[in-house]
Design a protein around this motif. Structure first.
Motif, short mmCIF file in Angstrom:
data_model
loop_
_atom_site.label_atom_id
_atom_site.label_comp_id
_atom_site.label_asym_id
_atom_site.label_seq_id
_atom_site.Cartn_x
_atom_site.Cartn_y
_atom_site.Cartn_z
N LEU A 51 0.82 -1.21 0.07
CA LEU A 51 0.02 0.03 0.09
C LEU A 51 0.82 1.39 0.14
O LEU A 51 1.77 1.41 0.75
CB LEU A 51 -0.79 -0.01 1.21
N LEU A 52 0.64 2.13 -1.14
CA LEU A 52 1.40 3.32 -1.05
C LEU A 52 0.13 4.37 -1.08
O LEU A 52 -0.76 4.58 -1.66
CB LEU A 52 1.95 3.60 -2.55
N VAL A 53 0.50 5.44 -0.03
CA VAL A 53 -0.35 6.55 0.22
C VAL A 53 0.31 7.86 -0.06
O VAL A 53 1.45 8.18 0.33
CB VAL A 53 -0.57 6.68 1.69
N ILE A 54 -0.14 8.47 -1.06
CA ILE A 54 0.27 9.82 -1.63
C ILE A 54 -0.49 11.05 -1.29
O ILE A 54 -2.06 10.92 -1.50
CB ILE A 54 0.37 9.66 -3.07
N ASP A 55 -0.07 11.99 -0.88
CA ASP A 55 -0.58 13.26 -0.56
C ASP A 55 -1.20 14.04 -1.76
O ASP A 55 -0.55 13.90 -3.02
CB ASP A 55 0.20 14.36 0.32
N PHE B 73 -6.57 1.46 -7.32
CA PHE B 73 -6.55 2.87 -6.98
C PHE B 73 -7.70 3.32 -6.38
O PHE B 73 -8.85 2.93 -6.43
CB PHE B 73 -6.40 3.89 -8.15
N ALA B 74 -7.64 4.14 -5.10
CA ALA B 74 -8.68 4.78 -4.42
C ALA B 74 -8.44 6.18 -3.95
O ALA B 74 -6.98 6.52 -3.60
CB ALA B 74 -9.39 3.97 -3.38
N GLU B 75 -9.19 6.75 -3.67
CA GLU B 75 -8.66 8.30 -3.05
C GLU B 75 -9.87 8.88 -2.29
O GLU B 75 -11.24 8.50 -2.35
CB GLU B 75 -8.42 9.19 -4.39
N ASP B 76 -9.24 10.00 -1.44
CA ASP B 76 -10.43 10.85 -0.82
C ASP B 76 -9.90 12.00 -1.08
O ASP B 76 -8.99 12.35 -1.93
CB ASP B 76 -10.65 10.50 0.74
N LYS B 77 -10.30 13.13 -0.16
CA LYS B 77 -10.05 14.37 -0.36
C LYS B 77 -8.57 14.97 0.02
O LYS B 77 -7.92 16.05 -0.57
CB LYS B 77 -10.96 15.36 0.29
N ASP B 78 -7.82 14.01 0.66
CA ASP B 78 -6.45 14.36 1.26
C ASP B 78 -5.78 13.32 0.49
O ASP B 78 -4.41 13.79 0.47
CB ASP B 78 -6.57 14.05 2.80
N TYR B 79 -5.89 12.19 0.12
CA TYR B 79 -4.98 11.27 -0.47
C TYR B 79 -5.38 10.29 -1.48
O TYR B 79 -6.48 10.09 -1.75
CB TYR B 79 -4.51 10.32 1.15
N VAL B 80 -4.05 9.95 -2.18
CA VAL B 80 -4.61 9.06 -3.26
C VAL B 80 -3.77 7.62 -2.90
O VAL B 80 -2.76 7.67 -2.45
CB VAL B 80 -3.59 9.21 -4.61
N TYR B 81 -4.61 6.54 -2.88
CA TYR B 81 -4.31 5.17 -2.44
C TYR B 81 -3.97 4.45 -3.52
O TYR B 81 -4.75 4.19 -4.23
CB TYR B 81 -5.18 4.50 -1.58
N ILE B 82 -2.72 3.65 -3.47
CA ILE B 82 -2.25 2.76 -4.44
C ILE B 82 -2.02 1.44 -3.68
O ILE B 82 -1.10 1.45 -3.00
CB ILE B 82 -1.21 3.19 -5.39
N ALA B 83 -2.75 0.36 -4.23
CA ALA B 83 -2.56 -0.99 -3.60
C ALA B 83 -2.38 -1.88 -4.56
O ALA B 83 -2.97 -1.89 -5.65
CB ALA B 83 -3.54 -1.35 -2.54
N LYS B 84 -1.45 -2.93 -4.46
CA LYS B 84 -1.17 -4.11 -5.10
C LYS B 84 -1.45 -5.24 -4.25
O LYS B 84 -1.06 -5.59 -3.28
CB LYS B 84 0.30 -4.07 -5.46
N ALA C 250 9.69 1.08 -6.31
CA ALA C 250 10.29 2.22 -7.13
C ALA C 250 9.75 3.55 -7.01
O ALA C 250 10.35 4.65 -6.84
CB ALA C 250 10.74 1.48 -8.67
N ILE C 251 8.35 3.30 -7.08
CA ILE C 251 7.44 4.63 -7.07
C ILE C 251 7.75 5.38 -5.68
O ILE C 251 7.67 6.54 -5.75
CB ILE C 251 6.01 4.39 -7.57
N ALA C 252 7.70 4.68 -4.93
CA ALA C 252 7.70 5.05 -3.33
C ALA C 252 9.00 5.94 -3.22
O ALA C 252 8.86 6.90 -2.63
CB ALA C 252 7.34 3.95 -2.56
N LYS C 253 9.97 5.38 -3.87
CA LYS C 253 11.29 5.98 -3.77
C LYS C 253 11.52 7.29 -4.32
O LYS C 253 11.85 8.38 -3.72
CB LYS C 253 12.52 5.12 -4.09
N GLU C 254 10.75 7.42 -5.45
CA GLU C 254 10.83 8.54 -6.32
C GLU C 254 9.98 9.60 -5.78
O GLU C 254 10.16 10.69 -5.71
CB GLU C 254 10.35 8.18 -7.60
N MET C 255 8.87 9.07 -5.15
CA MET C 255 7.73 10.00 -4.52
C MET C 255 8.36 10.40 -2.99
O MET C 255 7.87 11.35 -2.52
CB MET C 255 6.51 9.56 -4.12
#
Length: 280
Positions: free
Chosen positions: A163-167, A223-234, A186-191
């Motif tokens: 699970l990756l949580v992005i602001d 993918f899922a999202e709310d007003k504060d975060y974008v959630y990416i889950a594998k 890899a995406i987590a490291k770049e972000m």
């Protein structure tokens, strides 16, 4: 009567002072199994080892041990002398005595270290040796394990996910660098974000994310999202777990039950095919 077996030697204390016997022991034959004698000294030693005064129970146990001992000897099994000597050392240690001290206590009951060695050889082979023998032929099948899980009634289906949580403020950067081929690590490291690995049951996640995770197949990214975060889950994998007991614990329980059943069946067969005589 239930024997503590070799574990009793390792973890318990022989209660030398529990019983009192005549200082002069006449080592007569009190029973025989296929013409092999069980002696009065075996009975006295059994009373000490099992900490009981019930003579009949001790004789019954010694007959069982002799049957199993003969069976295993006939199949080439034996107790290494060094294992018996180590058992003697353990007995002395848990009683806070030396071997000479054990010998002196035995002598008070008309017994010797050799009597104890002979007793331990049978006891160890009839318990630990039998376990080793049965482990060769008793197996737990996948079907048996599944039935045991169903009987327990505490099975949960869980999914292992990344699970990756992005602001939401970094959503633009995410759209630029995101590629499924990169992998979420890899995406987590770049972000500059942290990637979490979770084991979740249905309902553990927030509703909108939980719904996507449980719709997906293993290997898919959602993918899922709310007003504060974008959630990416594998979704990595899905498995069944038994609450309270692990699969290995269930497997061990089934194995022990099957081995005890096999032991009882073996004893019944050996009794039918053996000549047992109780002289007294």
């Amino acid at each position: 009567m239930v024997s503590g077996g070799f574990k009793k030697i390792l973890g318990g204390v022989l209660l030398w002072t529990t019983l009192s016997f005549s200082a002069v022991l006449v080592d007569k034959v009190v029973a025989s199994v296929n013409s092999e004698p069980i002696l009065e000294s075996d009975i006295k030693m059994g009373m000490l080892y099992y900490a009981t005064t019930n003579r009949k129970d001790v004789i019954d146990k010694l007959i069982e041990d002799m049957l199993l001992y003969q069976f295993l000897i006939g199949r080439g099994m034996q107790v290494p002398p060094e294992l018996i000597e180590q058992a003697l050392v353990n007995i002395a240690r848990v009683n806070r005595m030396t071997l000479d001290g054990i010998a002196q206590e035995l002598a008070k009951e008309g017994l010797t270290l050799q009597d104890l060695r002979r007793f331990l050889e049978r006891e160890i082979l009839a318990t630990q040796g039998l376990i080793a023998f049965l482990e060769r032929e008793v197996r737990v099948s996948d079907v048996e394990l599944e039935l045991e899980k169903l009987k327990s009634g505490n099975i949960r289906v869980v999914r292992n996910i990344e699970l990756l949580v992005i602001d939401r403020r970094d959503e633009g950067k995410l759209k630029i660098i995101f590629s499924p081929e990169k992998g979420l690590d890899a995406i987590a490291k770049e972000m500059g974000a942290s990637l979490e690995k979770l084991r979740v049951a249905r309902g553990d996640l927030v509703e909108f994310l939980d719904k996507e995770v449980w719709k997906a197949s293993p290997g898919e990214i959602v993918f899922a999202e709310d007003k504060d975060y974008v959630y990416i889950a594998k979704v990595l994998s899905q498995e069944e777990i038994t609450e309270g007991k692990s699969i290995e614990e269930l497997r061990e329980e089934i194995l022990l039950r099957k081995m005890e059943t096999r032991r009882q069946e073996l004893l019944e067969r050996l009794r039918r095919n053996s000549f047992i005589k109780i002289i007294q």
